[in-house]
Design a protein around this motif. Structure first.
Motif, PDB file in Angstrom:
ATOM      1  N   ALA A  32      11.824  -9.277   2.804  1.00  0.00           N
ATOM      2  CA  ALA A  32      10.445  -8.913   3.137  1.00  0.00           C
ATOM      3  C   ALA A  32      10.402  -7.641   3.971  1.00  0.00           C
ATOM      4  CB  ALA A  32       9.768 -10.059   3.891  1.00  0.00           C
ATOM      5  N   ALA A  33      11.325  -7.523   4.934  1.00  0.00           N
ATOM      6  CA  ALA A  33      11.362  -6.322   5.786  1.00  0.00           C
ATOM      7  C   ALA A  33      11.631  -5.072   4.945  1.00  0.00           C
ATOM      8  CB  ALA A  33      12.434  -6.485   6.857  1.00  0.00           C
ATOM      9  N   ALA A  34      12.543  -5.189   3.977  1.00  0.00           N
ATOM     10  CA  ALA A  34      12.843  -4.052   3.103  1.00  0.00           C
ATOM     11  C   ALA A  34      11.624  -3.679   2.267  1.00  0.00           C
ATOM     12  CB  ALA A  34      14.028  -4.385   2.198  1.00  0.00           C
ATOM     13  N   LYS A  35      10.925  -4.679   1.765  1.00  0.00           N
ATOM     14  CA  LYS A  35       9.749  -4.404   0.937  1.00  0.00           C
ATOM     15  C   LYS A  35       8.615  -3.800   1.760  1.00  0.00           C
ATOM     16  CE  LYS A  35      10.727  -7.660  -2.785  1.00  0.00           C
ATOM     17  NZ  LYS A  35      10.286  -8.840  -3.562  1.00  0.00           N
ATOM     18  N   VAL A  36       8.499  -4.212   3.016  1.00  0.00           N
ATOM     19  CA  VAL A  36       7.507  -3.594   3.896  1.00  0.00           C
ATOM     20  C   VAL A  36       7.822  -2.107   4.055  1.00  0.00           C
ATOM     21  CG1 VAL A  36       6.681  -3.457   6.279  1.00  0.00           C
ATOM     22  CG2 VAL A  36       6.860  -5.677   5.151  1.00  0.00           C
ATOM     23  N   LYS A  37       9.108  -1.782   4.237  1.00  0.00           N
ATOM     24  CA  LYS A  37       9.488  -0.377   4.388  1.00  0.00           C
ATOM     25  C   LYS A  37       9.213   0.400   3.108  1.00  0.00           C
ATOM     26  CE  LYS A  37      10.874   2.822   7.049  1.00  0.00           C
ATOM     27  NZ  LYS A  37      10.169   3.102   8.311  1.00  0.00           N
ATOM     28  N   ILE A  38       9.491  -0.206   1.966  1.00  0.00           N
ATOM     29  CA  ILE A  38       9.196   0.433   0.687  1.00  0.00           C
ATOM     30  C   ILE A  38       7.689   0.660   0.556  1.00  0.00           C
ATOM     31  CG2 ILE A  38       9.244   0.106  -1.819  1.00  0.00           C
ATOM     32  CD1 ILE A  38      11.894  -1.457  -1.385  1.00  0.00           C
ATOM     33  N   HIS A  39       6.913  -0.328   0.980  1.00  0.00           N
ATOM     34  CA  HIS A  39       5.450  -0.200   0.954  1.00  0.00           C
ATOM     35  C   HIS A  39       4.977   0.922   1.859  1.00  0.00           C
ATOM     36  CE1 HIS A  39       1.214  -1.306   0.969  1.00  0.00           C
ATOM     37  NE2 HIS A  39       1.257  -1.375   2.298  1.00  0.00           N
ATOM     38  N   ARG A  40       5.537   1.003   3.068  1.00  0.00           N
ATOM     39  CA  ARG A  40       5.147   2.046   4.016  1.00  0.00           C
ATOM     40  C   ARG A  40       5.483   3.443   3.462  1.00  0.00           C
ATOM     41  NH1 ARG A  40       2.756  -1.424   6.417  1.00  0.00           N
ATOM     42  NH2 ARG A  40       3.364  -2.535   8.320  1.00  0.00           N
ATOM     43  N   SER A  41       6.484   3.522   2.601  1.00  0.00           N
ATOM     44  CA  SER A  41       6.865   4.799   2.004  1.00  0.00           C
ATOM     45  C   SER A  41       6.064   5.108   0.750  1.00  0.00           C
ATOM     46  CB  SER A  41       8.370   4.787   1.668  1.00  0.00           C
ATOM     47  OG  SER A  41       9.144   4.605   2.838  1.00  0.00           O
ATOM     48  N   GLY A  42       5.166   4.188   0.371  1.00  0.00           N
ATOM     49  CA  GLY A  42       4.286   4.433  -0.764  1.00  0.00           C
ATOM     50  C   GLY A  42       4.855   4.060  -2.115  1.00  0.00           C
TER      51      GLY A  42
END
Length: 404
Positions: free
Chosen positions: A143-153
């Motif tokens: 989930a943390a990795a996907k949040v970072k991917i989301h924050r990067s657009g």
């Protein structure tokens, strides 16, 4: 030293965990993290707060033209380019199924620092031994990795609901450690506040994080406790800030800063952790000052950040934005140029913003140069391309006449 060589010297630790020759705080963090593999030190209960965007590595490679480092996972890097620390990381990834929980934590944390989020997800979703020894942790890290991917657009907004569901299960899962539940609350707090604009949900999770800190108290060293408590105050300050309550925001940030400044590192790891924490503290303090209209104070903080983190592009971006708030286009342009020289991240954007500052000063030639540099950094920067054509036509109309 030309700009390409400078960038390589600054960012080399992010490419293969090798010293690039310039003392750079986040480069030091990368080198230290790599050395942990070689020394077999594994039990690191907390970690650095700042992670770079998903495309950070790609930007470094493009700007330095070191295309041989363009790999999607550590094992794909040619042997001739790999450092001992890099090889140690590769070995740990190969042995993923047999790693202890502590070793698996270290591997994932370093993969995050290097920007290998997708590869980290691949490892975490395998049937690893660590899933049975640390309930909820794998889901938390995915989930943390996907949040970072989301924050990067790079993650569709619709997928965030599944991330939230996964994080909620980490909070409630039987056997999940207090640290896992604390981290899940922290991620949920930011998602509700930033992505969902749900202040009530954010308040619920910041309270949950406070409860986890209380329950975890006896398991932490004094240093870890103070790092986590300072971070909690910094996060909690976002609640009154969102409500426009600058007095309470300042009170929370003062407490956060006081605790962070009082940290007493006992080793190199803790020294780096304190410095990383202070960057985040001062960054938040600067934003709080801007929000309350204390622009002179914000400028003082931002200027100090560029001195503490003199090769960090983000610090110069922050200074440039404060200068723009002050109406000082000349100083803003200079800061944006520094951000571009020391970037990535954001090299193309820094040049584009410098061009806007030059236009405000009626310096079309300088603006044209900055727009041209922006397009060299990112040939797909459509806004820069359109503005370059418009500005060139206004500054040199005879060129357009010749074209006709």
């Amino acid at each position: 030293m030309n700009v390409k060589t400078l960038k390589e010297s600054i960012h080399k630790p992010f490419l293969n965990l090798t010293d690039g020759g310039i003392n750079h705080f986040y480069g030091d963090v990368m080198l230290f993290a790599g050395k942990l593999f070689e020394t077999q030190v594994e039990n690191v209960p907390f970690w650095f707060q700042r992670h770079f965007p998903l495309d950070y590595r790609t930007e470094i490679i493009k700007e330095t033209r070191l295309f041989q480092y363009a790999v999607q996972q550590p094992s794909a890097l040619p042997a001739a380019l790999a450092s001992p620390s890099w090889n140690a990381l590769v070995d740990r990834c190969k042995d993923w199924h047999t790693l202890s929980f502590e070793s698996a934590q270290l591997v994932v944390r370093v993969l995050f620092l290097l920007g290998f989020y997708e590869y980290a997800i691949d490892l975490l979703e395998r049937d690893a031994h660590v899933q049975h020894t640390a309930p909820g942790w794998n889901r938390l890290m995915v989930a943390a990795a996907k949040v970072k991917i989301h924050r990067s657009g790079f993650l569709a907004d619709g997928q965030m609901s599944a991330v939230v569901e996964s994080l909620n299960s980490c909070v409630t899962e039987k056997g999940a450690s207090l640290r896992t539940r604390l981290s899940a609350h922290q991620h949920l707090f930011l998602i509700h506040l930033i992505d969902f604009k749900d202040l009530q949900g954010a308040e619920r999770h910041i309270a949950g994080a406070k409860q986890m800190l209380s329950e975890l108290d006896g398991e932490m060293s004094a240093f870890e406790r103070n790092v986590r408590v300072s971070s909690w105050y910094r996060a909690a300050a976002m609640i009154p800030f969102s409500k426009g309550d600058h007095s309470d925001t300042r009170a929370y940030m003062d407490k956060c800063e006081s605790i962070a400044l009082g940290l007493q590192p006992a080793n190199e790891f803790e020294r780096l952790i304190k410095q990383d924490l202070l960057y985040s503290v001062y960054e938040s303090s600067m934003k709080a000052a801007v929000g309350s209209g204390e622009i002179a104070k914000a400028h003082e903080i931002a200027t100090q950040q560029t001195k503490r983190f003199s090769f960090d592009a983000a610090a110069y971006f922050e200074l440039a934005e404060v200068c723009m708030q002050m109406g000082d286009a000349r100083a803003a342009a200079a800061a944006f140029h520094r951000a571009a020289v020391f970037g990535p991240p954001g090299t193309a954007h820094a040049f584009f913003m410098a061009a806007q500052c030059y236009r405000d000063q009626n310096l079309p030639t300088h603006a044209l140069r900055s727009l041209n540099a922006c397009l060299r950094a990112d040939e797909l920067a459509v806004s820069a391309s359109d503005e370059l054509e418009e500005l060139a036509g206004a500054a040199f109309p005879f060129l357009l006449e010749a074209a006709v």
